[in-house]
Design a protein around this motif. Structure first.
Motif, PDB file in Angstrom:
ATOM      1  N   ILE A  37     -15.178  15.991  12.297  1.00 44.49           N
ATOM      2  CA  ILE A  37     -15.527  14.901  13.187  1.00 44.49           C
ATOM      3  C   ILE A  37     -16.967  15.138  13.629  1.00 44.49           C
ATOM      4  O   ILE A  37     -17.278  16.189  14.195  1.00 44.49           O
ATOM      5  CB  ILE A  37     -14.577  14.881  14.402  1.00 44.49           C
ATOM      6  CG1 ILE A  37     -13.146  14.757  13.907  1.00 44.49           C
ATOM      7  CG2 ILE A  37     -14.942  13.758  15.349  1.00 44.49           C
ATOM      8  CD1 ILE A  37     -12.136  15.381  14.789  1.00 44.49           C
ATOM      9  N   THR A  59     -11.689  18.295  20.132  1.00 49.16           N
ATOM     10  CA  THR A  59     -12.987  17.642  20.006  1.00 49.16           C
ATOM     11  C   THR A  59     -12.982  16.345  20.785  1.00 49.16           C
ATOM     12  O   THR A  59     -12.024  15.576  20.704  1.00 49.16           O
ATOM     13  CB  THR A  59     -13.302  17.366  18.523  1.00 49.16           C
ATOM     14  OG1 THR A  59     -13.216  18.586  17.796  1.00 49.16           O
ATOM     15  CG2 THR A  59     -14.688  16.769  18.368  1.00 49.16           C
ATOM     16  N   SER A  61     -15.219  12.974  21.084  1.00 52.75           N
ATOM     17  CA  SER A  61     -16.308  12.253  20.423  1.00 52.75           C
ATOM     18  C   SER A  61     -17.169  11.523  21.449  1.00 52.75           C
ATOM     19  O   SER A  61     -16.838  11.463  22.631  1.00 52.75           O
ATOM     20  CB  SER A  61     -15.749  11.257  19.406  1.00 52.75           C
ATOM     21  OG  SER A  61     -15.094  10.209  20.081  1.00 52.75           O
ATOM     22  N   ALA A  65     -13.002   9.544  22.366  1.00 49.79           N
ATOM     23  CA  ALA A  65     -11.764   9.799  21.624  1.00 49.79           C
ATOM     24  C   ALA A  65     -11.503  11.300  21.594  1.00 49.79           C
ATOM     25  O   ALA A  65     -12.430  12.105  21.476  1.00 49.79           O
ATOM     26  CB  ALA A  65     -11.867   9.245  20.213  1.00 49.79           C
ATOM     27  N   PHE A  67      -9.586  14.533  19.815  1.00 45.30           N
ATOM     28  CA  PHE A  67      -8.993  14.997  18.568  1.00 45.30           C
ATOM     29  C   PHE A  67      -8.469  16.411  18.784  1.00 45.30           C
ATOM     30  O   PHE A  67      -9.167  17.259  19.328  1.00 45.30           O
ATOM     31  CB  PHE A  67     -10.034  15.017  17.446  1.00 45.30           C
ATOM     32  CG  PHE A  67     -10.575  13.667  17.090  1.00 45.30           C
ATOM     33  CD1 PHE A  67     -10.019  12.946  16.054  1.00 45.30           C
ATOM     34  CD2 PHE A  67     -11.640  13.127  17.782  1.00 45.30           C
ATOM     35  CE1 PHE A  67     -10.516  11.709  15.716  1.00 45.30           C
ATOM     36  CE2 PHE A  67     -12.154  11.889  17.450  1.00 45.30           C
ATOM     37  CZ  PHE A  67     -11.583  11.174  16.412  1.00 45.30           C
ATOM     38  N   GLU A  69      -7.459  19.547  16.629  1.00 44.81           N
ATOM     39  CA  GLU A  69      -7.826  19.939  15.273  1.00 44.81           C
ATOM     40  C   GLU A  69      -8.526  18.736  14.648  1.00 44.81           C
ATOM     41  O   GLU A  69      -9.564  18.367  15.109  1.00 44.81           O
ATOM     42  CB  GLU A  69      -6.617  20.423  14.474  1.00 44.81           C
ATOM     43  CG  GLU A  69      -6.027  21.733  14.978  1.00 44.81           C
ATOM     44  CD  GLU A  69      -6.968  22.922  14.924  1.00 44.81           C
ATOM     45  OE1 GLU A  69      -7.805  23.009  14.008  1.00 44.81           O
ATOM     46  OE2 GLU A  69      -6.886  23.782  15.802  1.00 44.81           O
ATOM     47  N   LYS A  70      -7.951  18.043  13.684  1.00 51.29           N
ATOM     48  CA  LYS A  70      -8.618  16.884  13.085  1.00 51.29           C
ATOM     49  C   LYS A  70      -7.800  15.621  13.275  1.00 51.29           C
ATOM     50  O   LYS A  70      -8.072  14.597  12.674  1.00 51.29           O
ATOM     51  CB  LYS A  70      -8.857  17.130  11.607  1.00 51.29           C
ATOM     52  CG  LYS A  70      -9.827  18.267  11.379  1.00 51.29           C
ATOM     53  CD  LYS A  70      -9.965  18.611   9.936  1.00 51.29           C
ATOM     54  CE  LYS A  70     -10.850  19.841   9.810  1.00 51.29           C
ATOM     55  NZ  LYS A  70     -10.838  20.392   8.487  1.00 51.29           N
ATOM     56  N   LYS A  71      -6.798  15.685  14.132  1.00 52.70           N
ATOM     57  CA  LYS A  71      -5.900  14.556  14.346  1.00 52.70           C
ATOM     58  C   LYS A  71      -6.212  13.897  15.688  1.00 52.70           C
ATOM     59  O   LYS A  71      -6.250  14.565  16.722  1.00 52.70           O
ATOM     60  CB  LYS A  71      -4.453  15.076  14.326  1.00 52.70           C
ATOM     61  CG  LYS A  71      -3.410  14.032  14.540  1.00 52.70           C
ATOM     62  CD  LYS A  71      -2.030  14.674  14.542  1.00 52.70           C
ATOM     63  CE  LYS A  71      -1.136  13.916  15.468  1.00 52.70           C
ATOM     64  NZ  LYS A  71       0.099  14.598  15.761  1.00 52.70           N
ATOM     65  N   LYS A  72      -6.419  12.586  15.655  1.00 51.78           N
ATOM     66  CA  LYS A  72      -6.729  11.856  16.884  1.00 51.78           C
ATOM     67  C   LYS A  72      -5.462  11.726  17.722  1.00 51.78           C
ATOM     68  O   LYS A  72      -4.395  11.393  17.206  1.00 51.78           O
ATOM     69  CB  LYS A  72      -7.291  10.474  16.547  1.00 51.78           C
ATOM     70  CG  LYS A  72      -7.758   9.713  17.757  1.00 51.78           C
ATOM     71  CD  LYS A  72      -8.408   8.400  17.355  1.00 51.78           C
ATOM     72  CE  LYS A  72      -8.880   7.663  18.583  1.00 51.78           C
ATOM     73  NZ  LYS A  72      -9.555   6.417  18.240  1.00 51.78           N
ATOM     74  N   ILE A  73      -5.580  12.006  19.017  1.00 49.30           N
ATOM     75  CA  ILE A  73      -4.440  11.891  19.921  1.00 49.30           C
ATOM     76  C   ILE A  73      -4.825  11.011  21.102  1.00 49.30           C
ATOM     77  O   ILE A  73      -6.002  10.879  21.433  1.00 49.30           O
ATOM     78  CB  ILE A  73      -3.955  13.276  20.410  1.00 49.30           C
ATOM     79  CG1 ILE A  73      -5.079  14.025  21.126  1.00 49.30           C
ATOM     80  CG2 ILE A  73      -3.406  14.098  19.283  1.00 49.30           C
ATOM     81  CD1 ILE A  73      -4.634  15.306  21.771  1.00 49.30           C
TER      82      ILE A  73
END
Length: 125
Positions: A37, A59, A61, A65, A67, A69-73
């Motif tokens: 991301i 993360t 953004s 948004a 995230f 790990e690499k999954k948006k929550i």
């Protein structure tokens, strides 16, 4: 009125369209291949650069948004999705420098409510 016969086809517009599509595909493929991301980290004089791969990464953004790990929550599941991890698990927080401070405080607050003790804020030197 005389009808003209076409002996050749003008391919210049076709080439223009193909070049635009090629740029779009290459840009998308680069993002998918990296699998990260894009976040512009804030600078810090004391940044160490030591990261462990076993750390969990959260993360935030530029748009706010979140995230895991690499999954948006969504914001509601920030606290509940972390229940399967031990309170001593290392968590790295990557926050875009242009993100609203409110999003950062929200994530930090949710992690503190779950009594996570080993939190780190990632910056660049």
């Amino acid at each position: 009125m005389k009808v003209q016969k076409f002996d050749s086809i003008n391919v210049v517009p076709f080439i223009d369209i193909m070049l635009v599509l090629l740029v779009i595909i290459l840009t998308t493929a680069t993002f998918i291949a990296k699998g990260i991301i894009p976040v512009e980290l804030p600078k810090s004089i004391s940044a160490s650069g030591k990261l462990e791969h076993k750390d969990l990464a959260i993360t935030i953004s530029q748009e706010g948004a979140i995230f895991f790990e690499k999954k948006k929550i969504c914001r509601d599941s920030v606290a509940t999705d972390r229940e399967e991890y031990d309170n001593n698990t290392s968590i790295r927080i990557n926050c875009d420098k242009e993100a609203k401070f409110d999003s950062f405080i929200f994530v930090l607050d949710m992690l503190k409510q779950r009594k996570f003790k080993n939190l780190g804020i990632i910056t660049k030197k």
